[in-house]
Motif scaffolding. Structure first.
Motif, PDB file in Angstrom:
ATOM      1  N   GLU A  72       0.851  -1.354   0.024  1.00  0.00           N
ATOM      2  CA  GLU A  72      -0.109  -0.054  -0.008  1.00  0.00           C
ATOM      3  C   GLU A  72       1.038   1.247   0.138  1.00  0.00           C
ATOM      4  O   GLU A  72       0.349   1.997  -0.640  1.00  0.00           O
ATOM      5  CB  GLU A  72      -0.896  -0.004   1.398  1.00  0.00           C
ATOM      6  N   GLU A  73       1.862   1.211   0.686  1.00  0.00           N
ATOM      7  CA  GLU A  73       2.973   2.428   0.848  1.00  0.00           C
ATOM      8  C   GLU A  73       3.370   2.725  -0.510  1.00  0.00           C
ATOM      9  O   GLU A  73       3.549   3.811  -0.767  1.00  0.00           O
ATOM     10  CB  GLU A  73       4.109   1.949   1.782  1.00  0.00           C
ATOM     11  N   ARG A  74       3.696   1.712  -1.236  1.00  0.00           N
ATOM     12  CA  ARG A  74       4.207   1.722  -2.534  1.00  0.00           C
ATOM     13  C   ARG A  74       3.233   2.004  -3.684  1.00  0.00           C
ATOM     14  O   ARG A  74       3.960   2.976  -4.441  1.00  0.00           O
ATOM     15  CB  ARG A  74       4.972   0.540  -3.080  1.00  0.00           C
ATOM     16  N   LEU A  75       2.282   1.845  -3.564  1.00  0.00           N
ATOM     17  CA  LEU A  75       1.224   1.688  -4.723  1.00  0.00           C
ATOM     18  C   LEU A  75       0.588   3.179  -4.441  1.00  0.00           C
ATOM     19  O   LEU A  75      -0.180   3.683  -5.182  1.00  0.00           O
ATOM     20  CB  LEU A  75       0.249   0.485  -4.784  1.00  0.00           C
ATOM     21  N   GLY A  76       0.514   3.611  -3.145  1.00  0.00           N
ATOM     22  CA  GLY A  76      -0.551   4.544  -2.697  1.00  0.00           C
ATOM     23  C   GLY A  76      -1.869   4.332  -2.568  1.00  0.00           C
ATOM     24  O   GLY A  76      -2.785   5.193  -2.564  1.00  0.00           O
ATOM     25  N   ARG A  77      -2.311   2.856  -2.393  1.00  0.00           N
ATOM     26  CA  ARG A  77      -3.540   2.486  -2.215  1.00  0.00           C
ATOM     27  C   ARG A  77      -3.412   1.185  -2.101  1.00  0.00           C
ATOM     28  O   ARG A  77      -2.325   0.440  -2.143  1.00  0.00           O
ATOM     29  CB  ARG A  77      -4.208   2.546  -3.622  1.00  0.00           C
ATOM     30  N   LYS A  78      -4.368   0.288  -1.658  1.00  0.00           N
ATOM     31  CA  LYS A  78      -4.365  -0.901  -1.355  1.00  0.00           C
ATOM     32  C   LYS A  78      -4.321  -1.916  -2.639  1.00  0.00           C
ATOM     33  O   LYS A  78      -4.888  -1.523  -3.700  1.00  0.00           O
ATOM     34  CB  LYS A  78      -5.811  -1.507  -0.640  1.00  0.00           C
ATOM     35  N   PRO A  79      -3.295  -2.809  -2.429  1.00  0.00           N
ATOM     36  CA  PRO A  79      -3.012  -3.491  -3.690  1.00  0.00           C
ATOM     37  C   PRO A  79      -4.239  -4.302  -4.128  1.00  0.00           C
ATOM     38  O   PRO A  79      -4.841  -4.885  -3.218  1.00  0.00           O
ATOM     39  CB  PRO A  79      -1.749  -4.249  -3.561  1.00  0.00           C
ATOM     40  N   THR A  80      -4.269  -4.797  -5.371  1.00  0.00           N
ATOM     41  CA  THR A  80      -5.137  -5.849  -5.936  1.00  0.00           C
ATOM     42  C   THR A  80      -4.765  -6.935  -6.453  1.00  0.00           C
ATOM     43  O   THR A  80      -3.279  -7.067  -6.755  1.00  0.00           O
ATOM     44  CB  THR A  80      -6.105  -5.076  -6.932  1.00  0.00           C
ATOM     45  N   CYS A  81      -5.390  -7.887  -6.836  1.00  0.00           N
ATOM     46  CA  CYS A  81      -5.052  -9.030  -7.516  1.00  0.00           C
ATOM     47  C   CYS A  81      -4.491  -8.501  -8.818  1.00  0.00           C
ATOM     48  O   CYS A  81      -3.335  -9.311  -9.275  1.00  0.00           O
ATOM     49  CB  CYS A  81      -5.840 -10.127  -7.813  1.00  0.00           C
TER      50      CYS A  81
END
Length: 124
Positions: free
Chosen positions: A81-90
Motif C-alpha cells: 500500500e505504501e508503494r502503490l499509494g492504495r491497497k494492492p489488488t490481484c
C-alpha cells in the motif's frame, strides 16, 4: 472474491500450464511460476529482513510450495500500500509478478492480466 490459493493456481497455470519442472525464456525462468534469478534475489532480500531462510535459484523454484513463498516475498516487497499509494489488488500482484516492481504501471502487463482474467472467471 478469489482466494489466495485460487490466485496462485491461476498464475501457475498461466506461467507453466501446471508443470513444476518447466523451464522457459531461453532457460532464464524456472518452475511452476517461471521464476528468474533476479526475482529470487529480491525475494531473499525481503526474507532476510524478516529473519527468514533464503531460497536457492533455480533449485527451489521447482518446488511448488517454495515457489509460492518466493511469490509471497516478491509481492510483499513490491505490492504494498505504501508503494502503490492504495491497497494492492490481484491485478497489481499479477502485473508486478509479470512485469517486475513497476509492472502494475506498464502497458505491457495489461495483456497478461487480461489473459489471466479470461481464463479465471473469479478474477473478473
Amino acid at each position: 472474491m478469489i482466494t489466495w490459493q485460487a490466485f496462485v493456481l491461476a498464475l501457475i497455470m498461466q506461467e507453466s500450464g501446471g508443470n513444476n519442472l518447466a523451464v522457459g525464456d531461453g532457460g532464464d525462468s524456472h518452475g511452476p511460476l517461471q521464476i528468474q534469478a533476479a526475482c529470487v534475489a529480491d525475494a531473499n532480500l525481503w526474507r532476510k529482513a524478516r529473519g527468514l531462510s533464503q531460497y536457492k535459484f533455480p533449485e527451489d523454484c521447482y518446488d511448488r510450495a517454495k515457489a509460492e513463498q518466493i511469490l509471497i516475498a516478491y509481492i510483499g516487497r513490491y505490492a504494498t500500500e505504501e508503494r502503490l499509494g492504495r491497497k494492492p489488488t490481484c491485478q497489481d500482484y499479477a502485473r508486478i509478478w509479470n512485469g517486475g516492481p513497476n509492472g502494475y504501471k506498464k502497458k505491457a502487463t495489461v495483456k497478461y492480466w487480461e489473459k489471466l482474467k479470461k481464463n479465471n472467471p473469479s478474477l473478473r
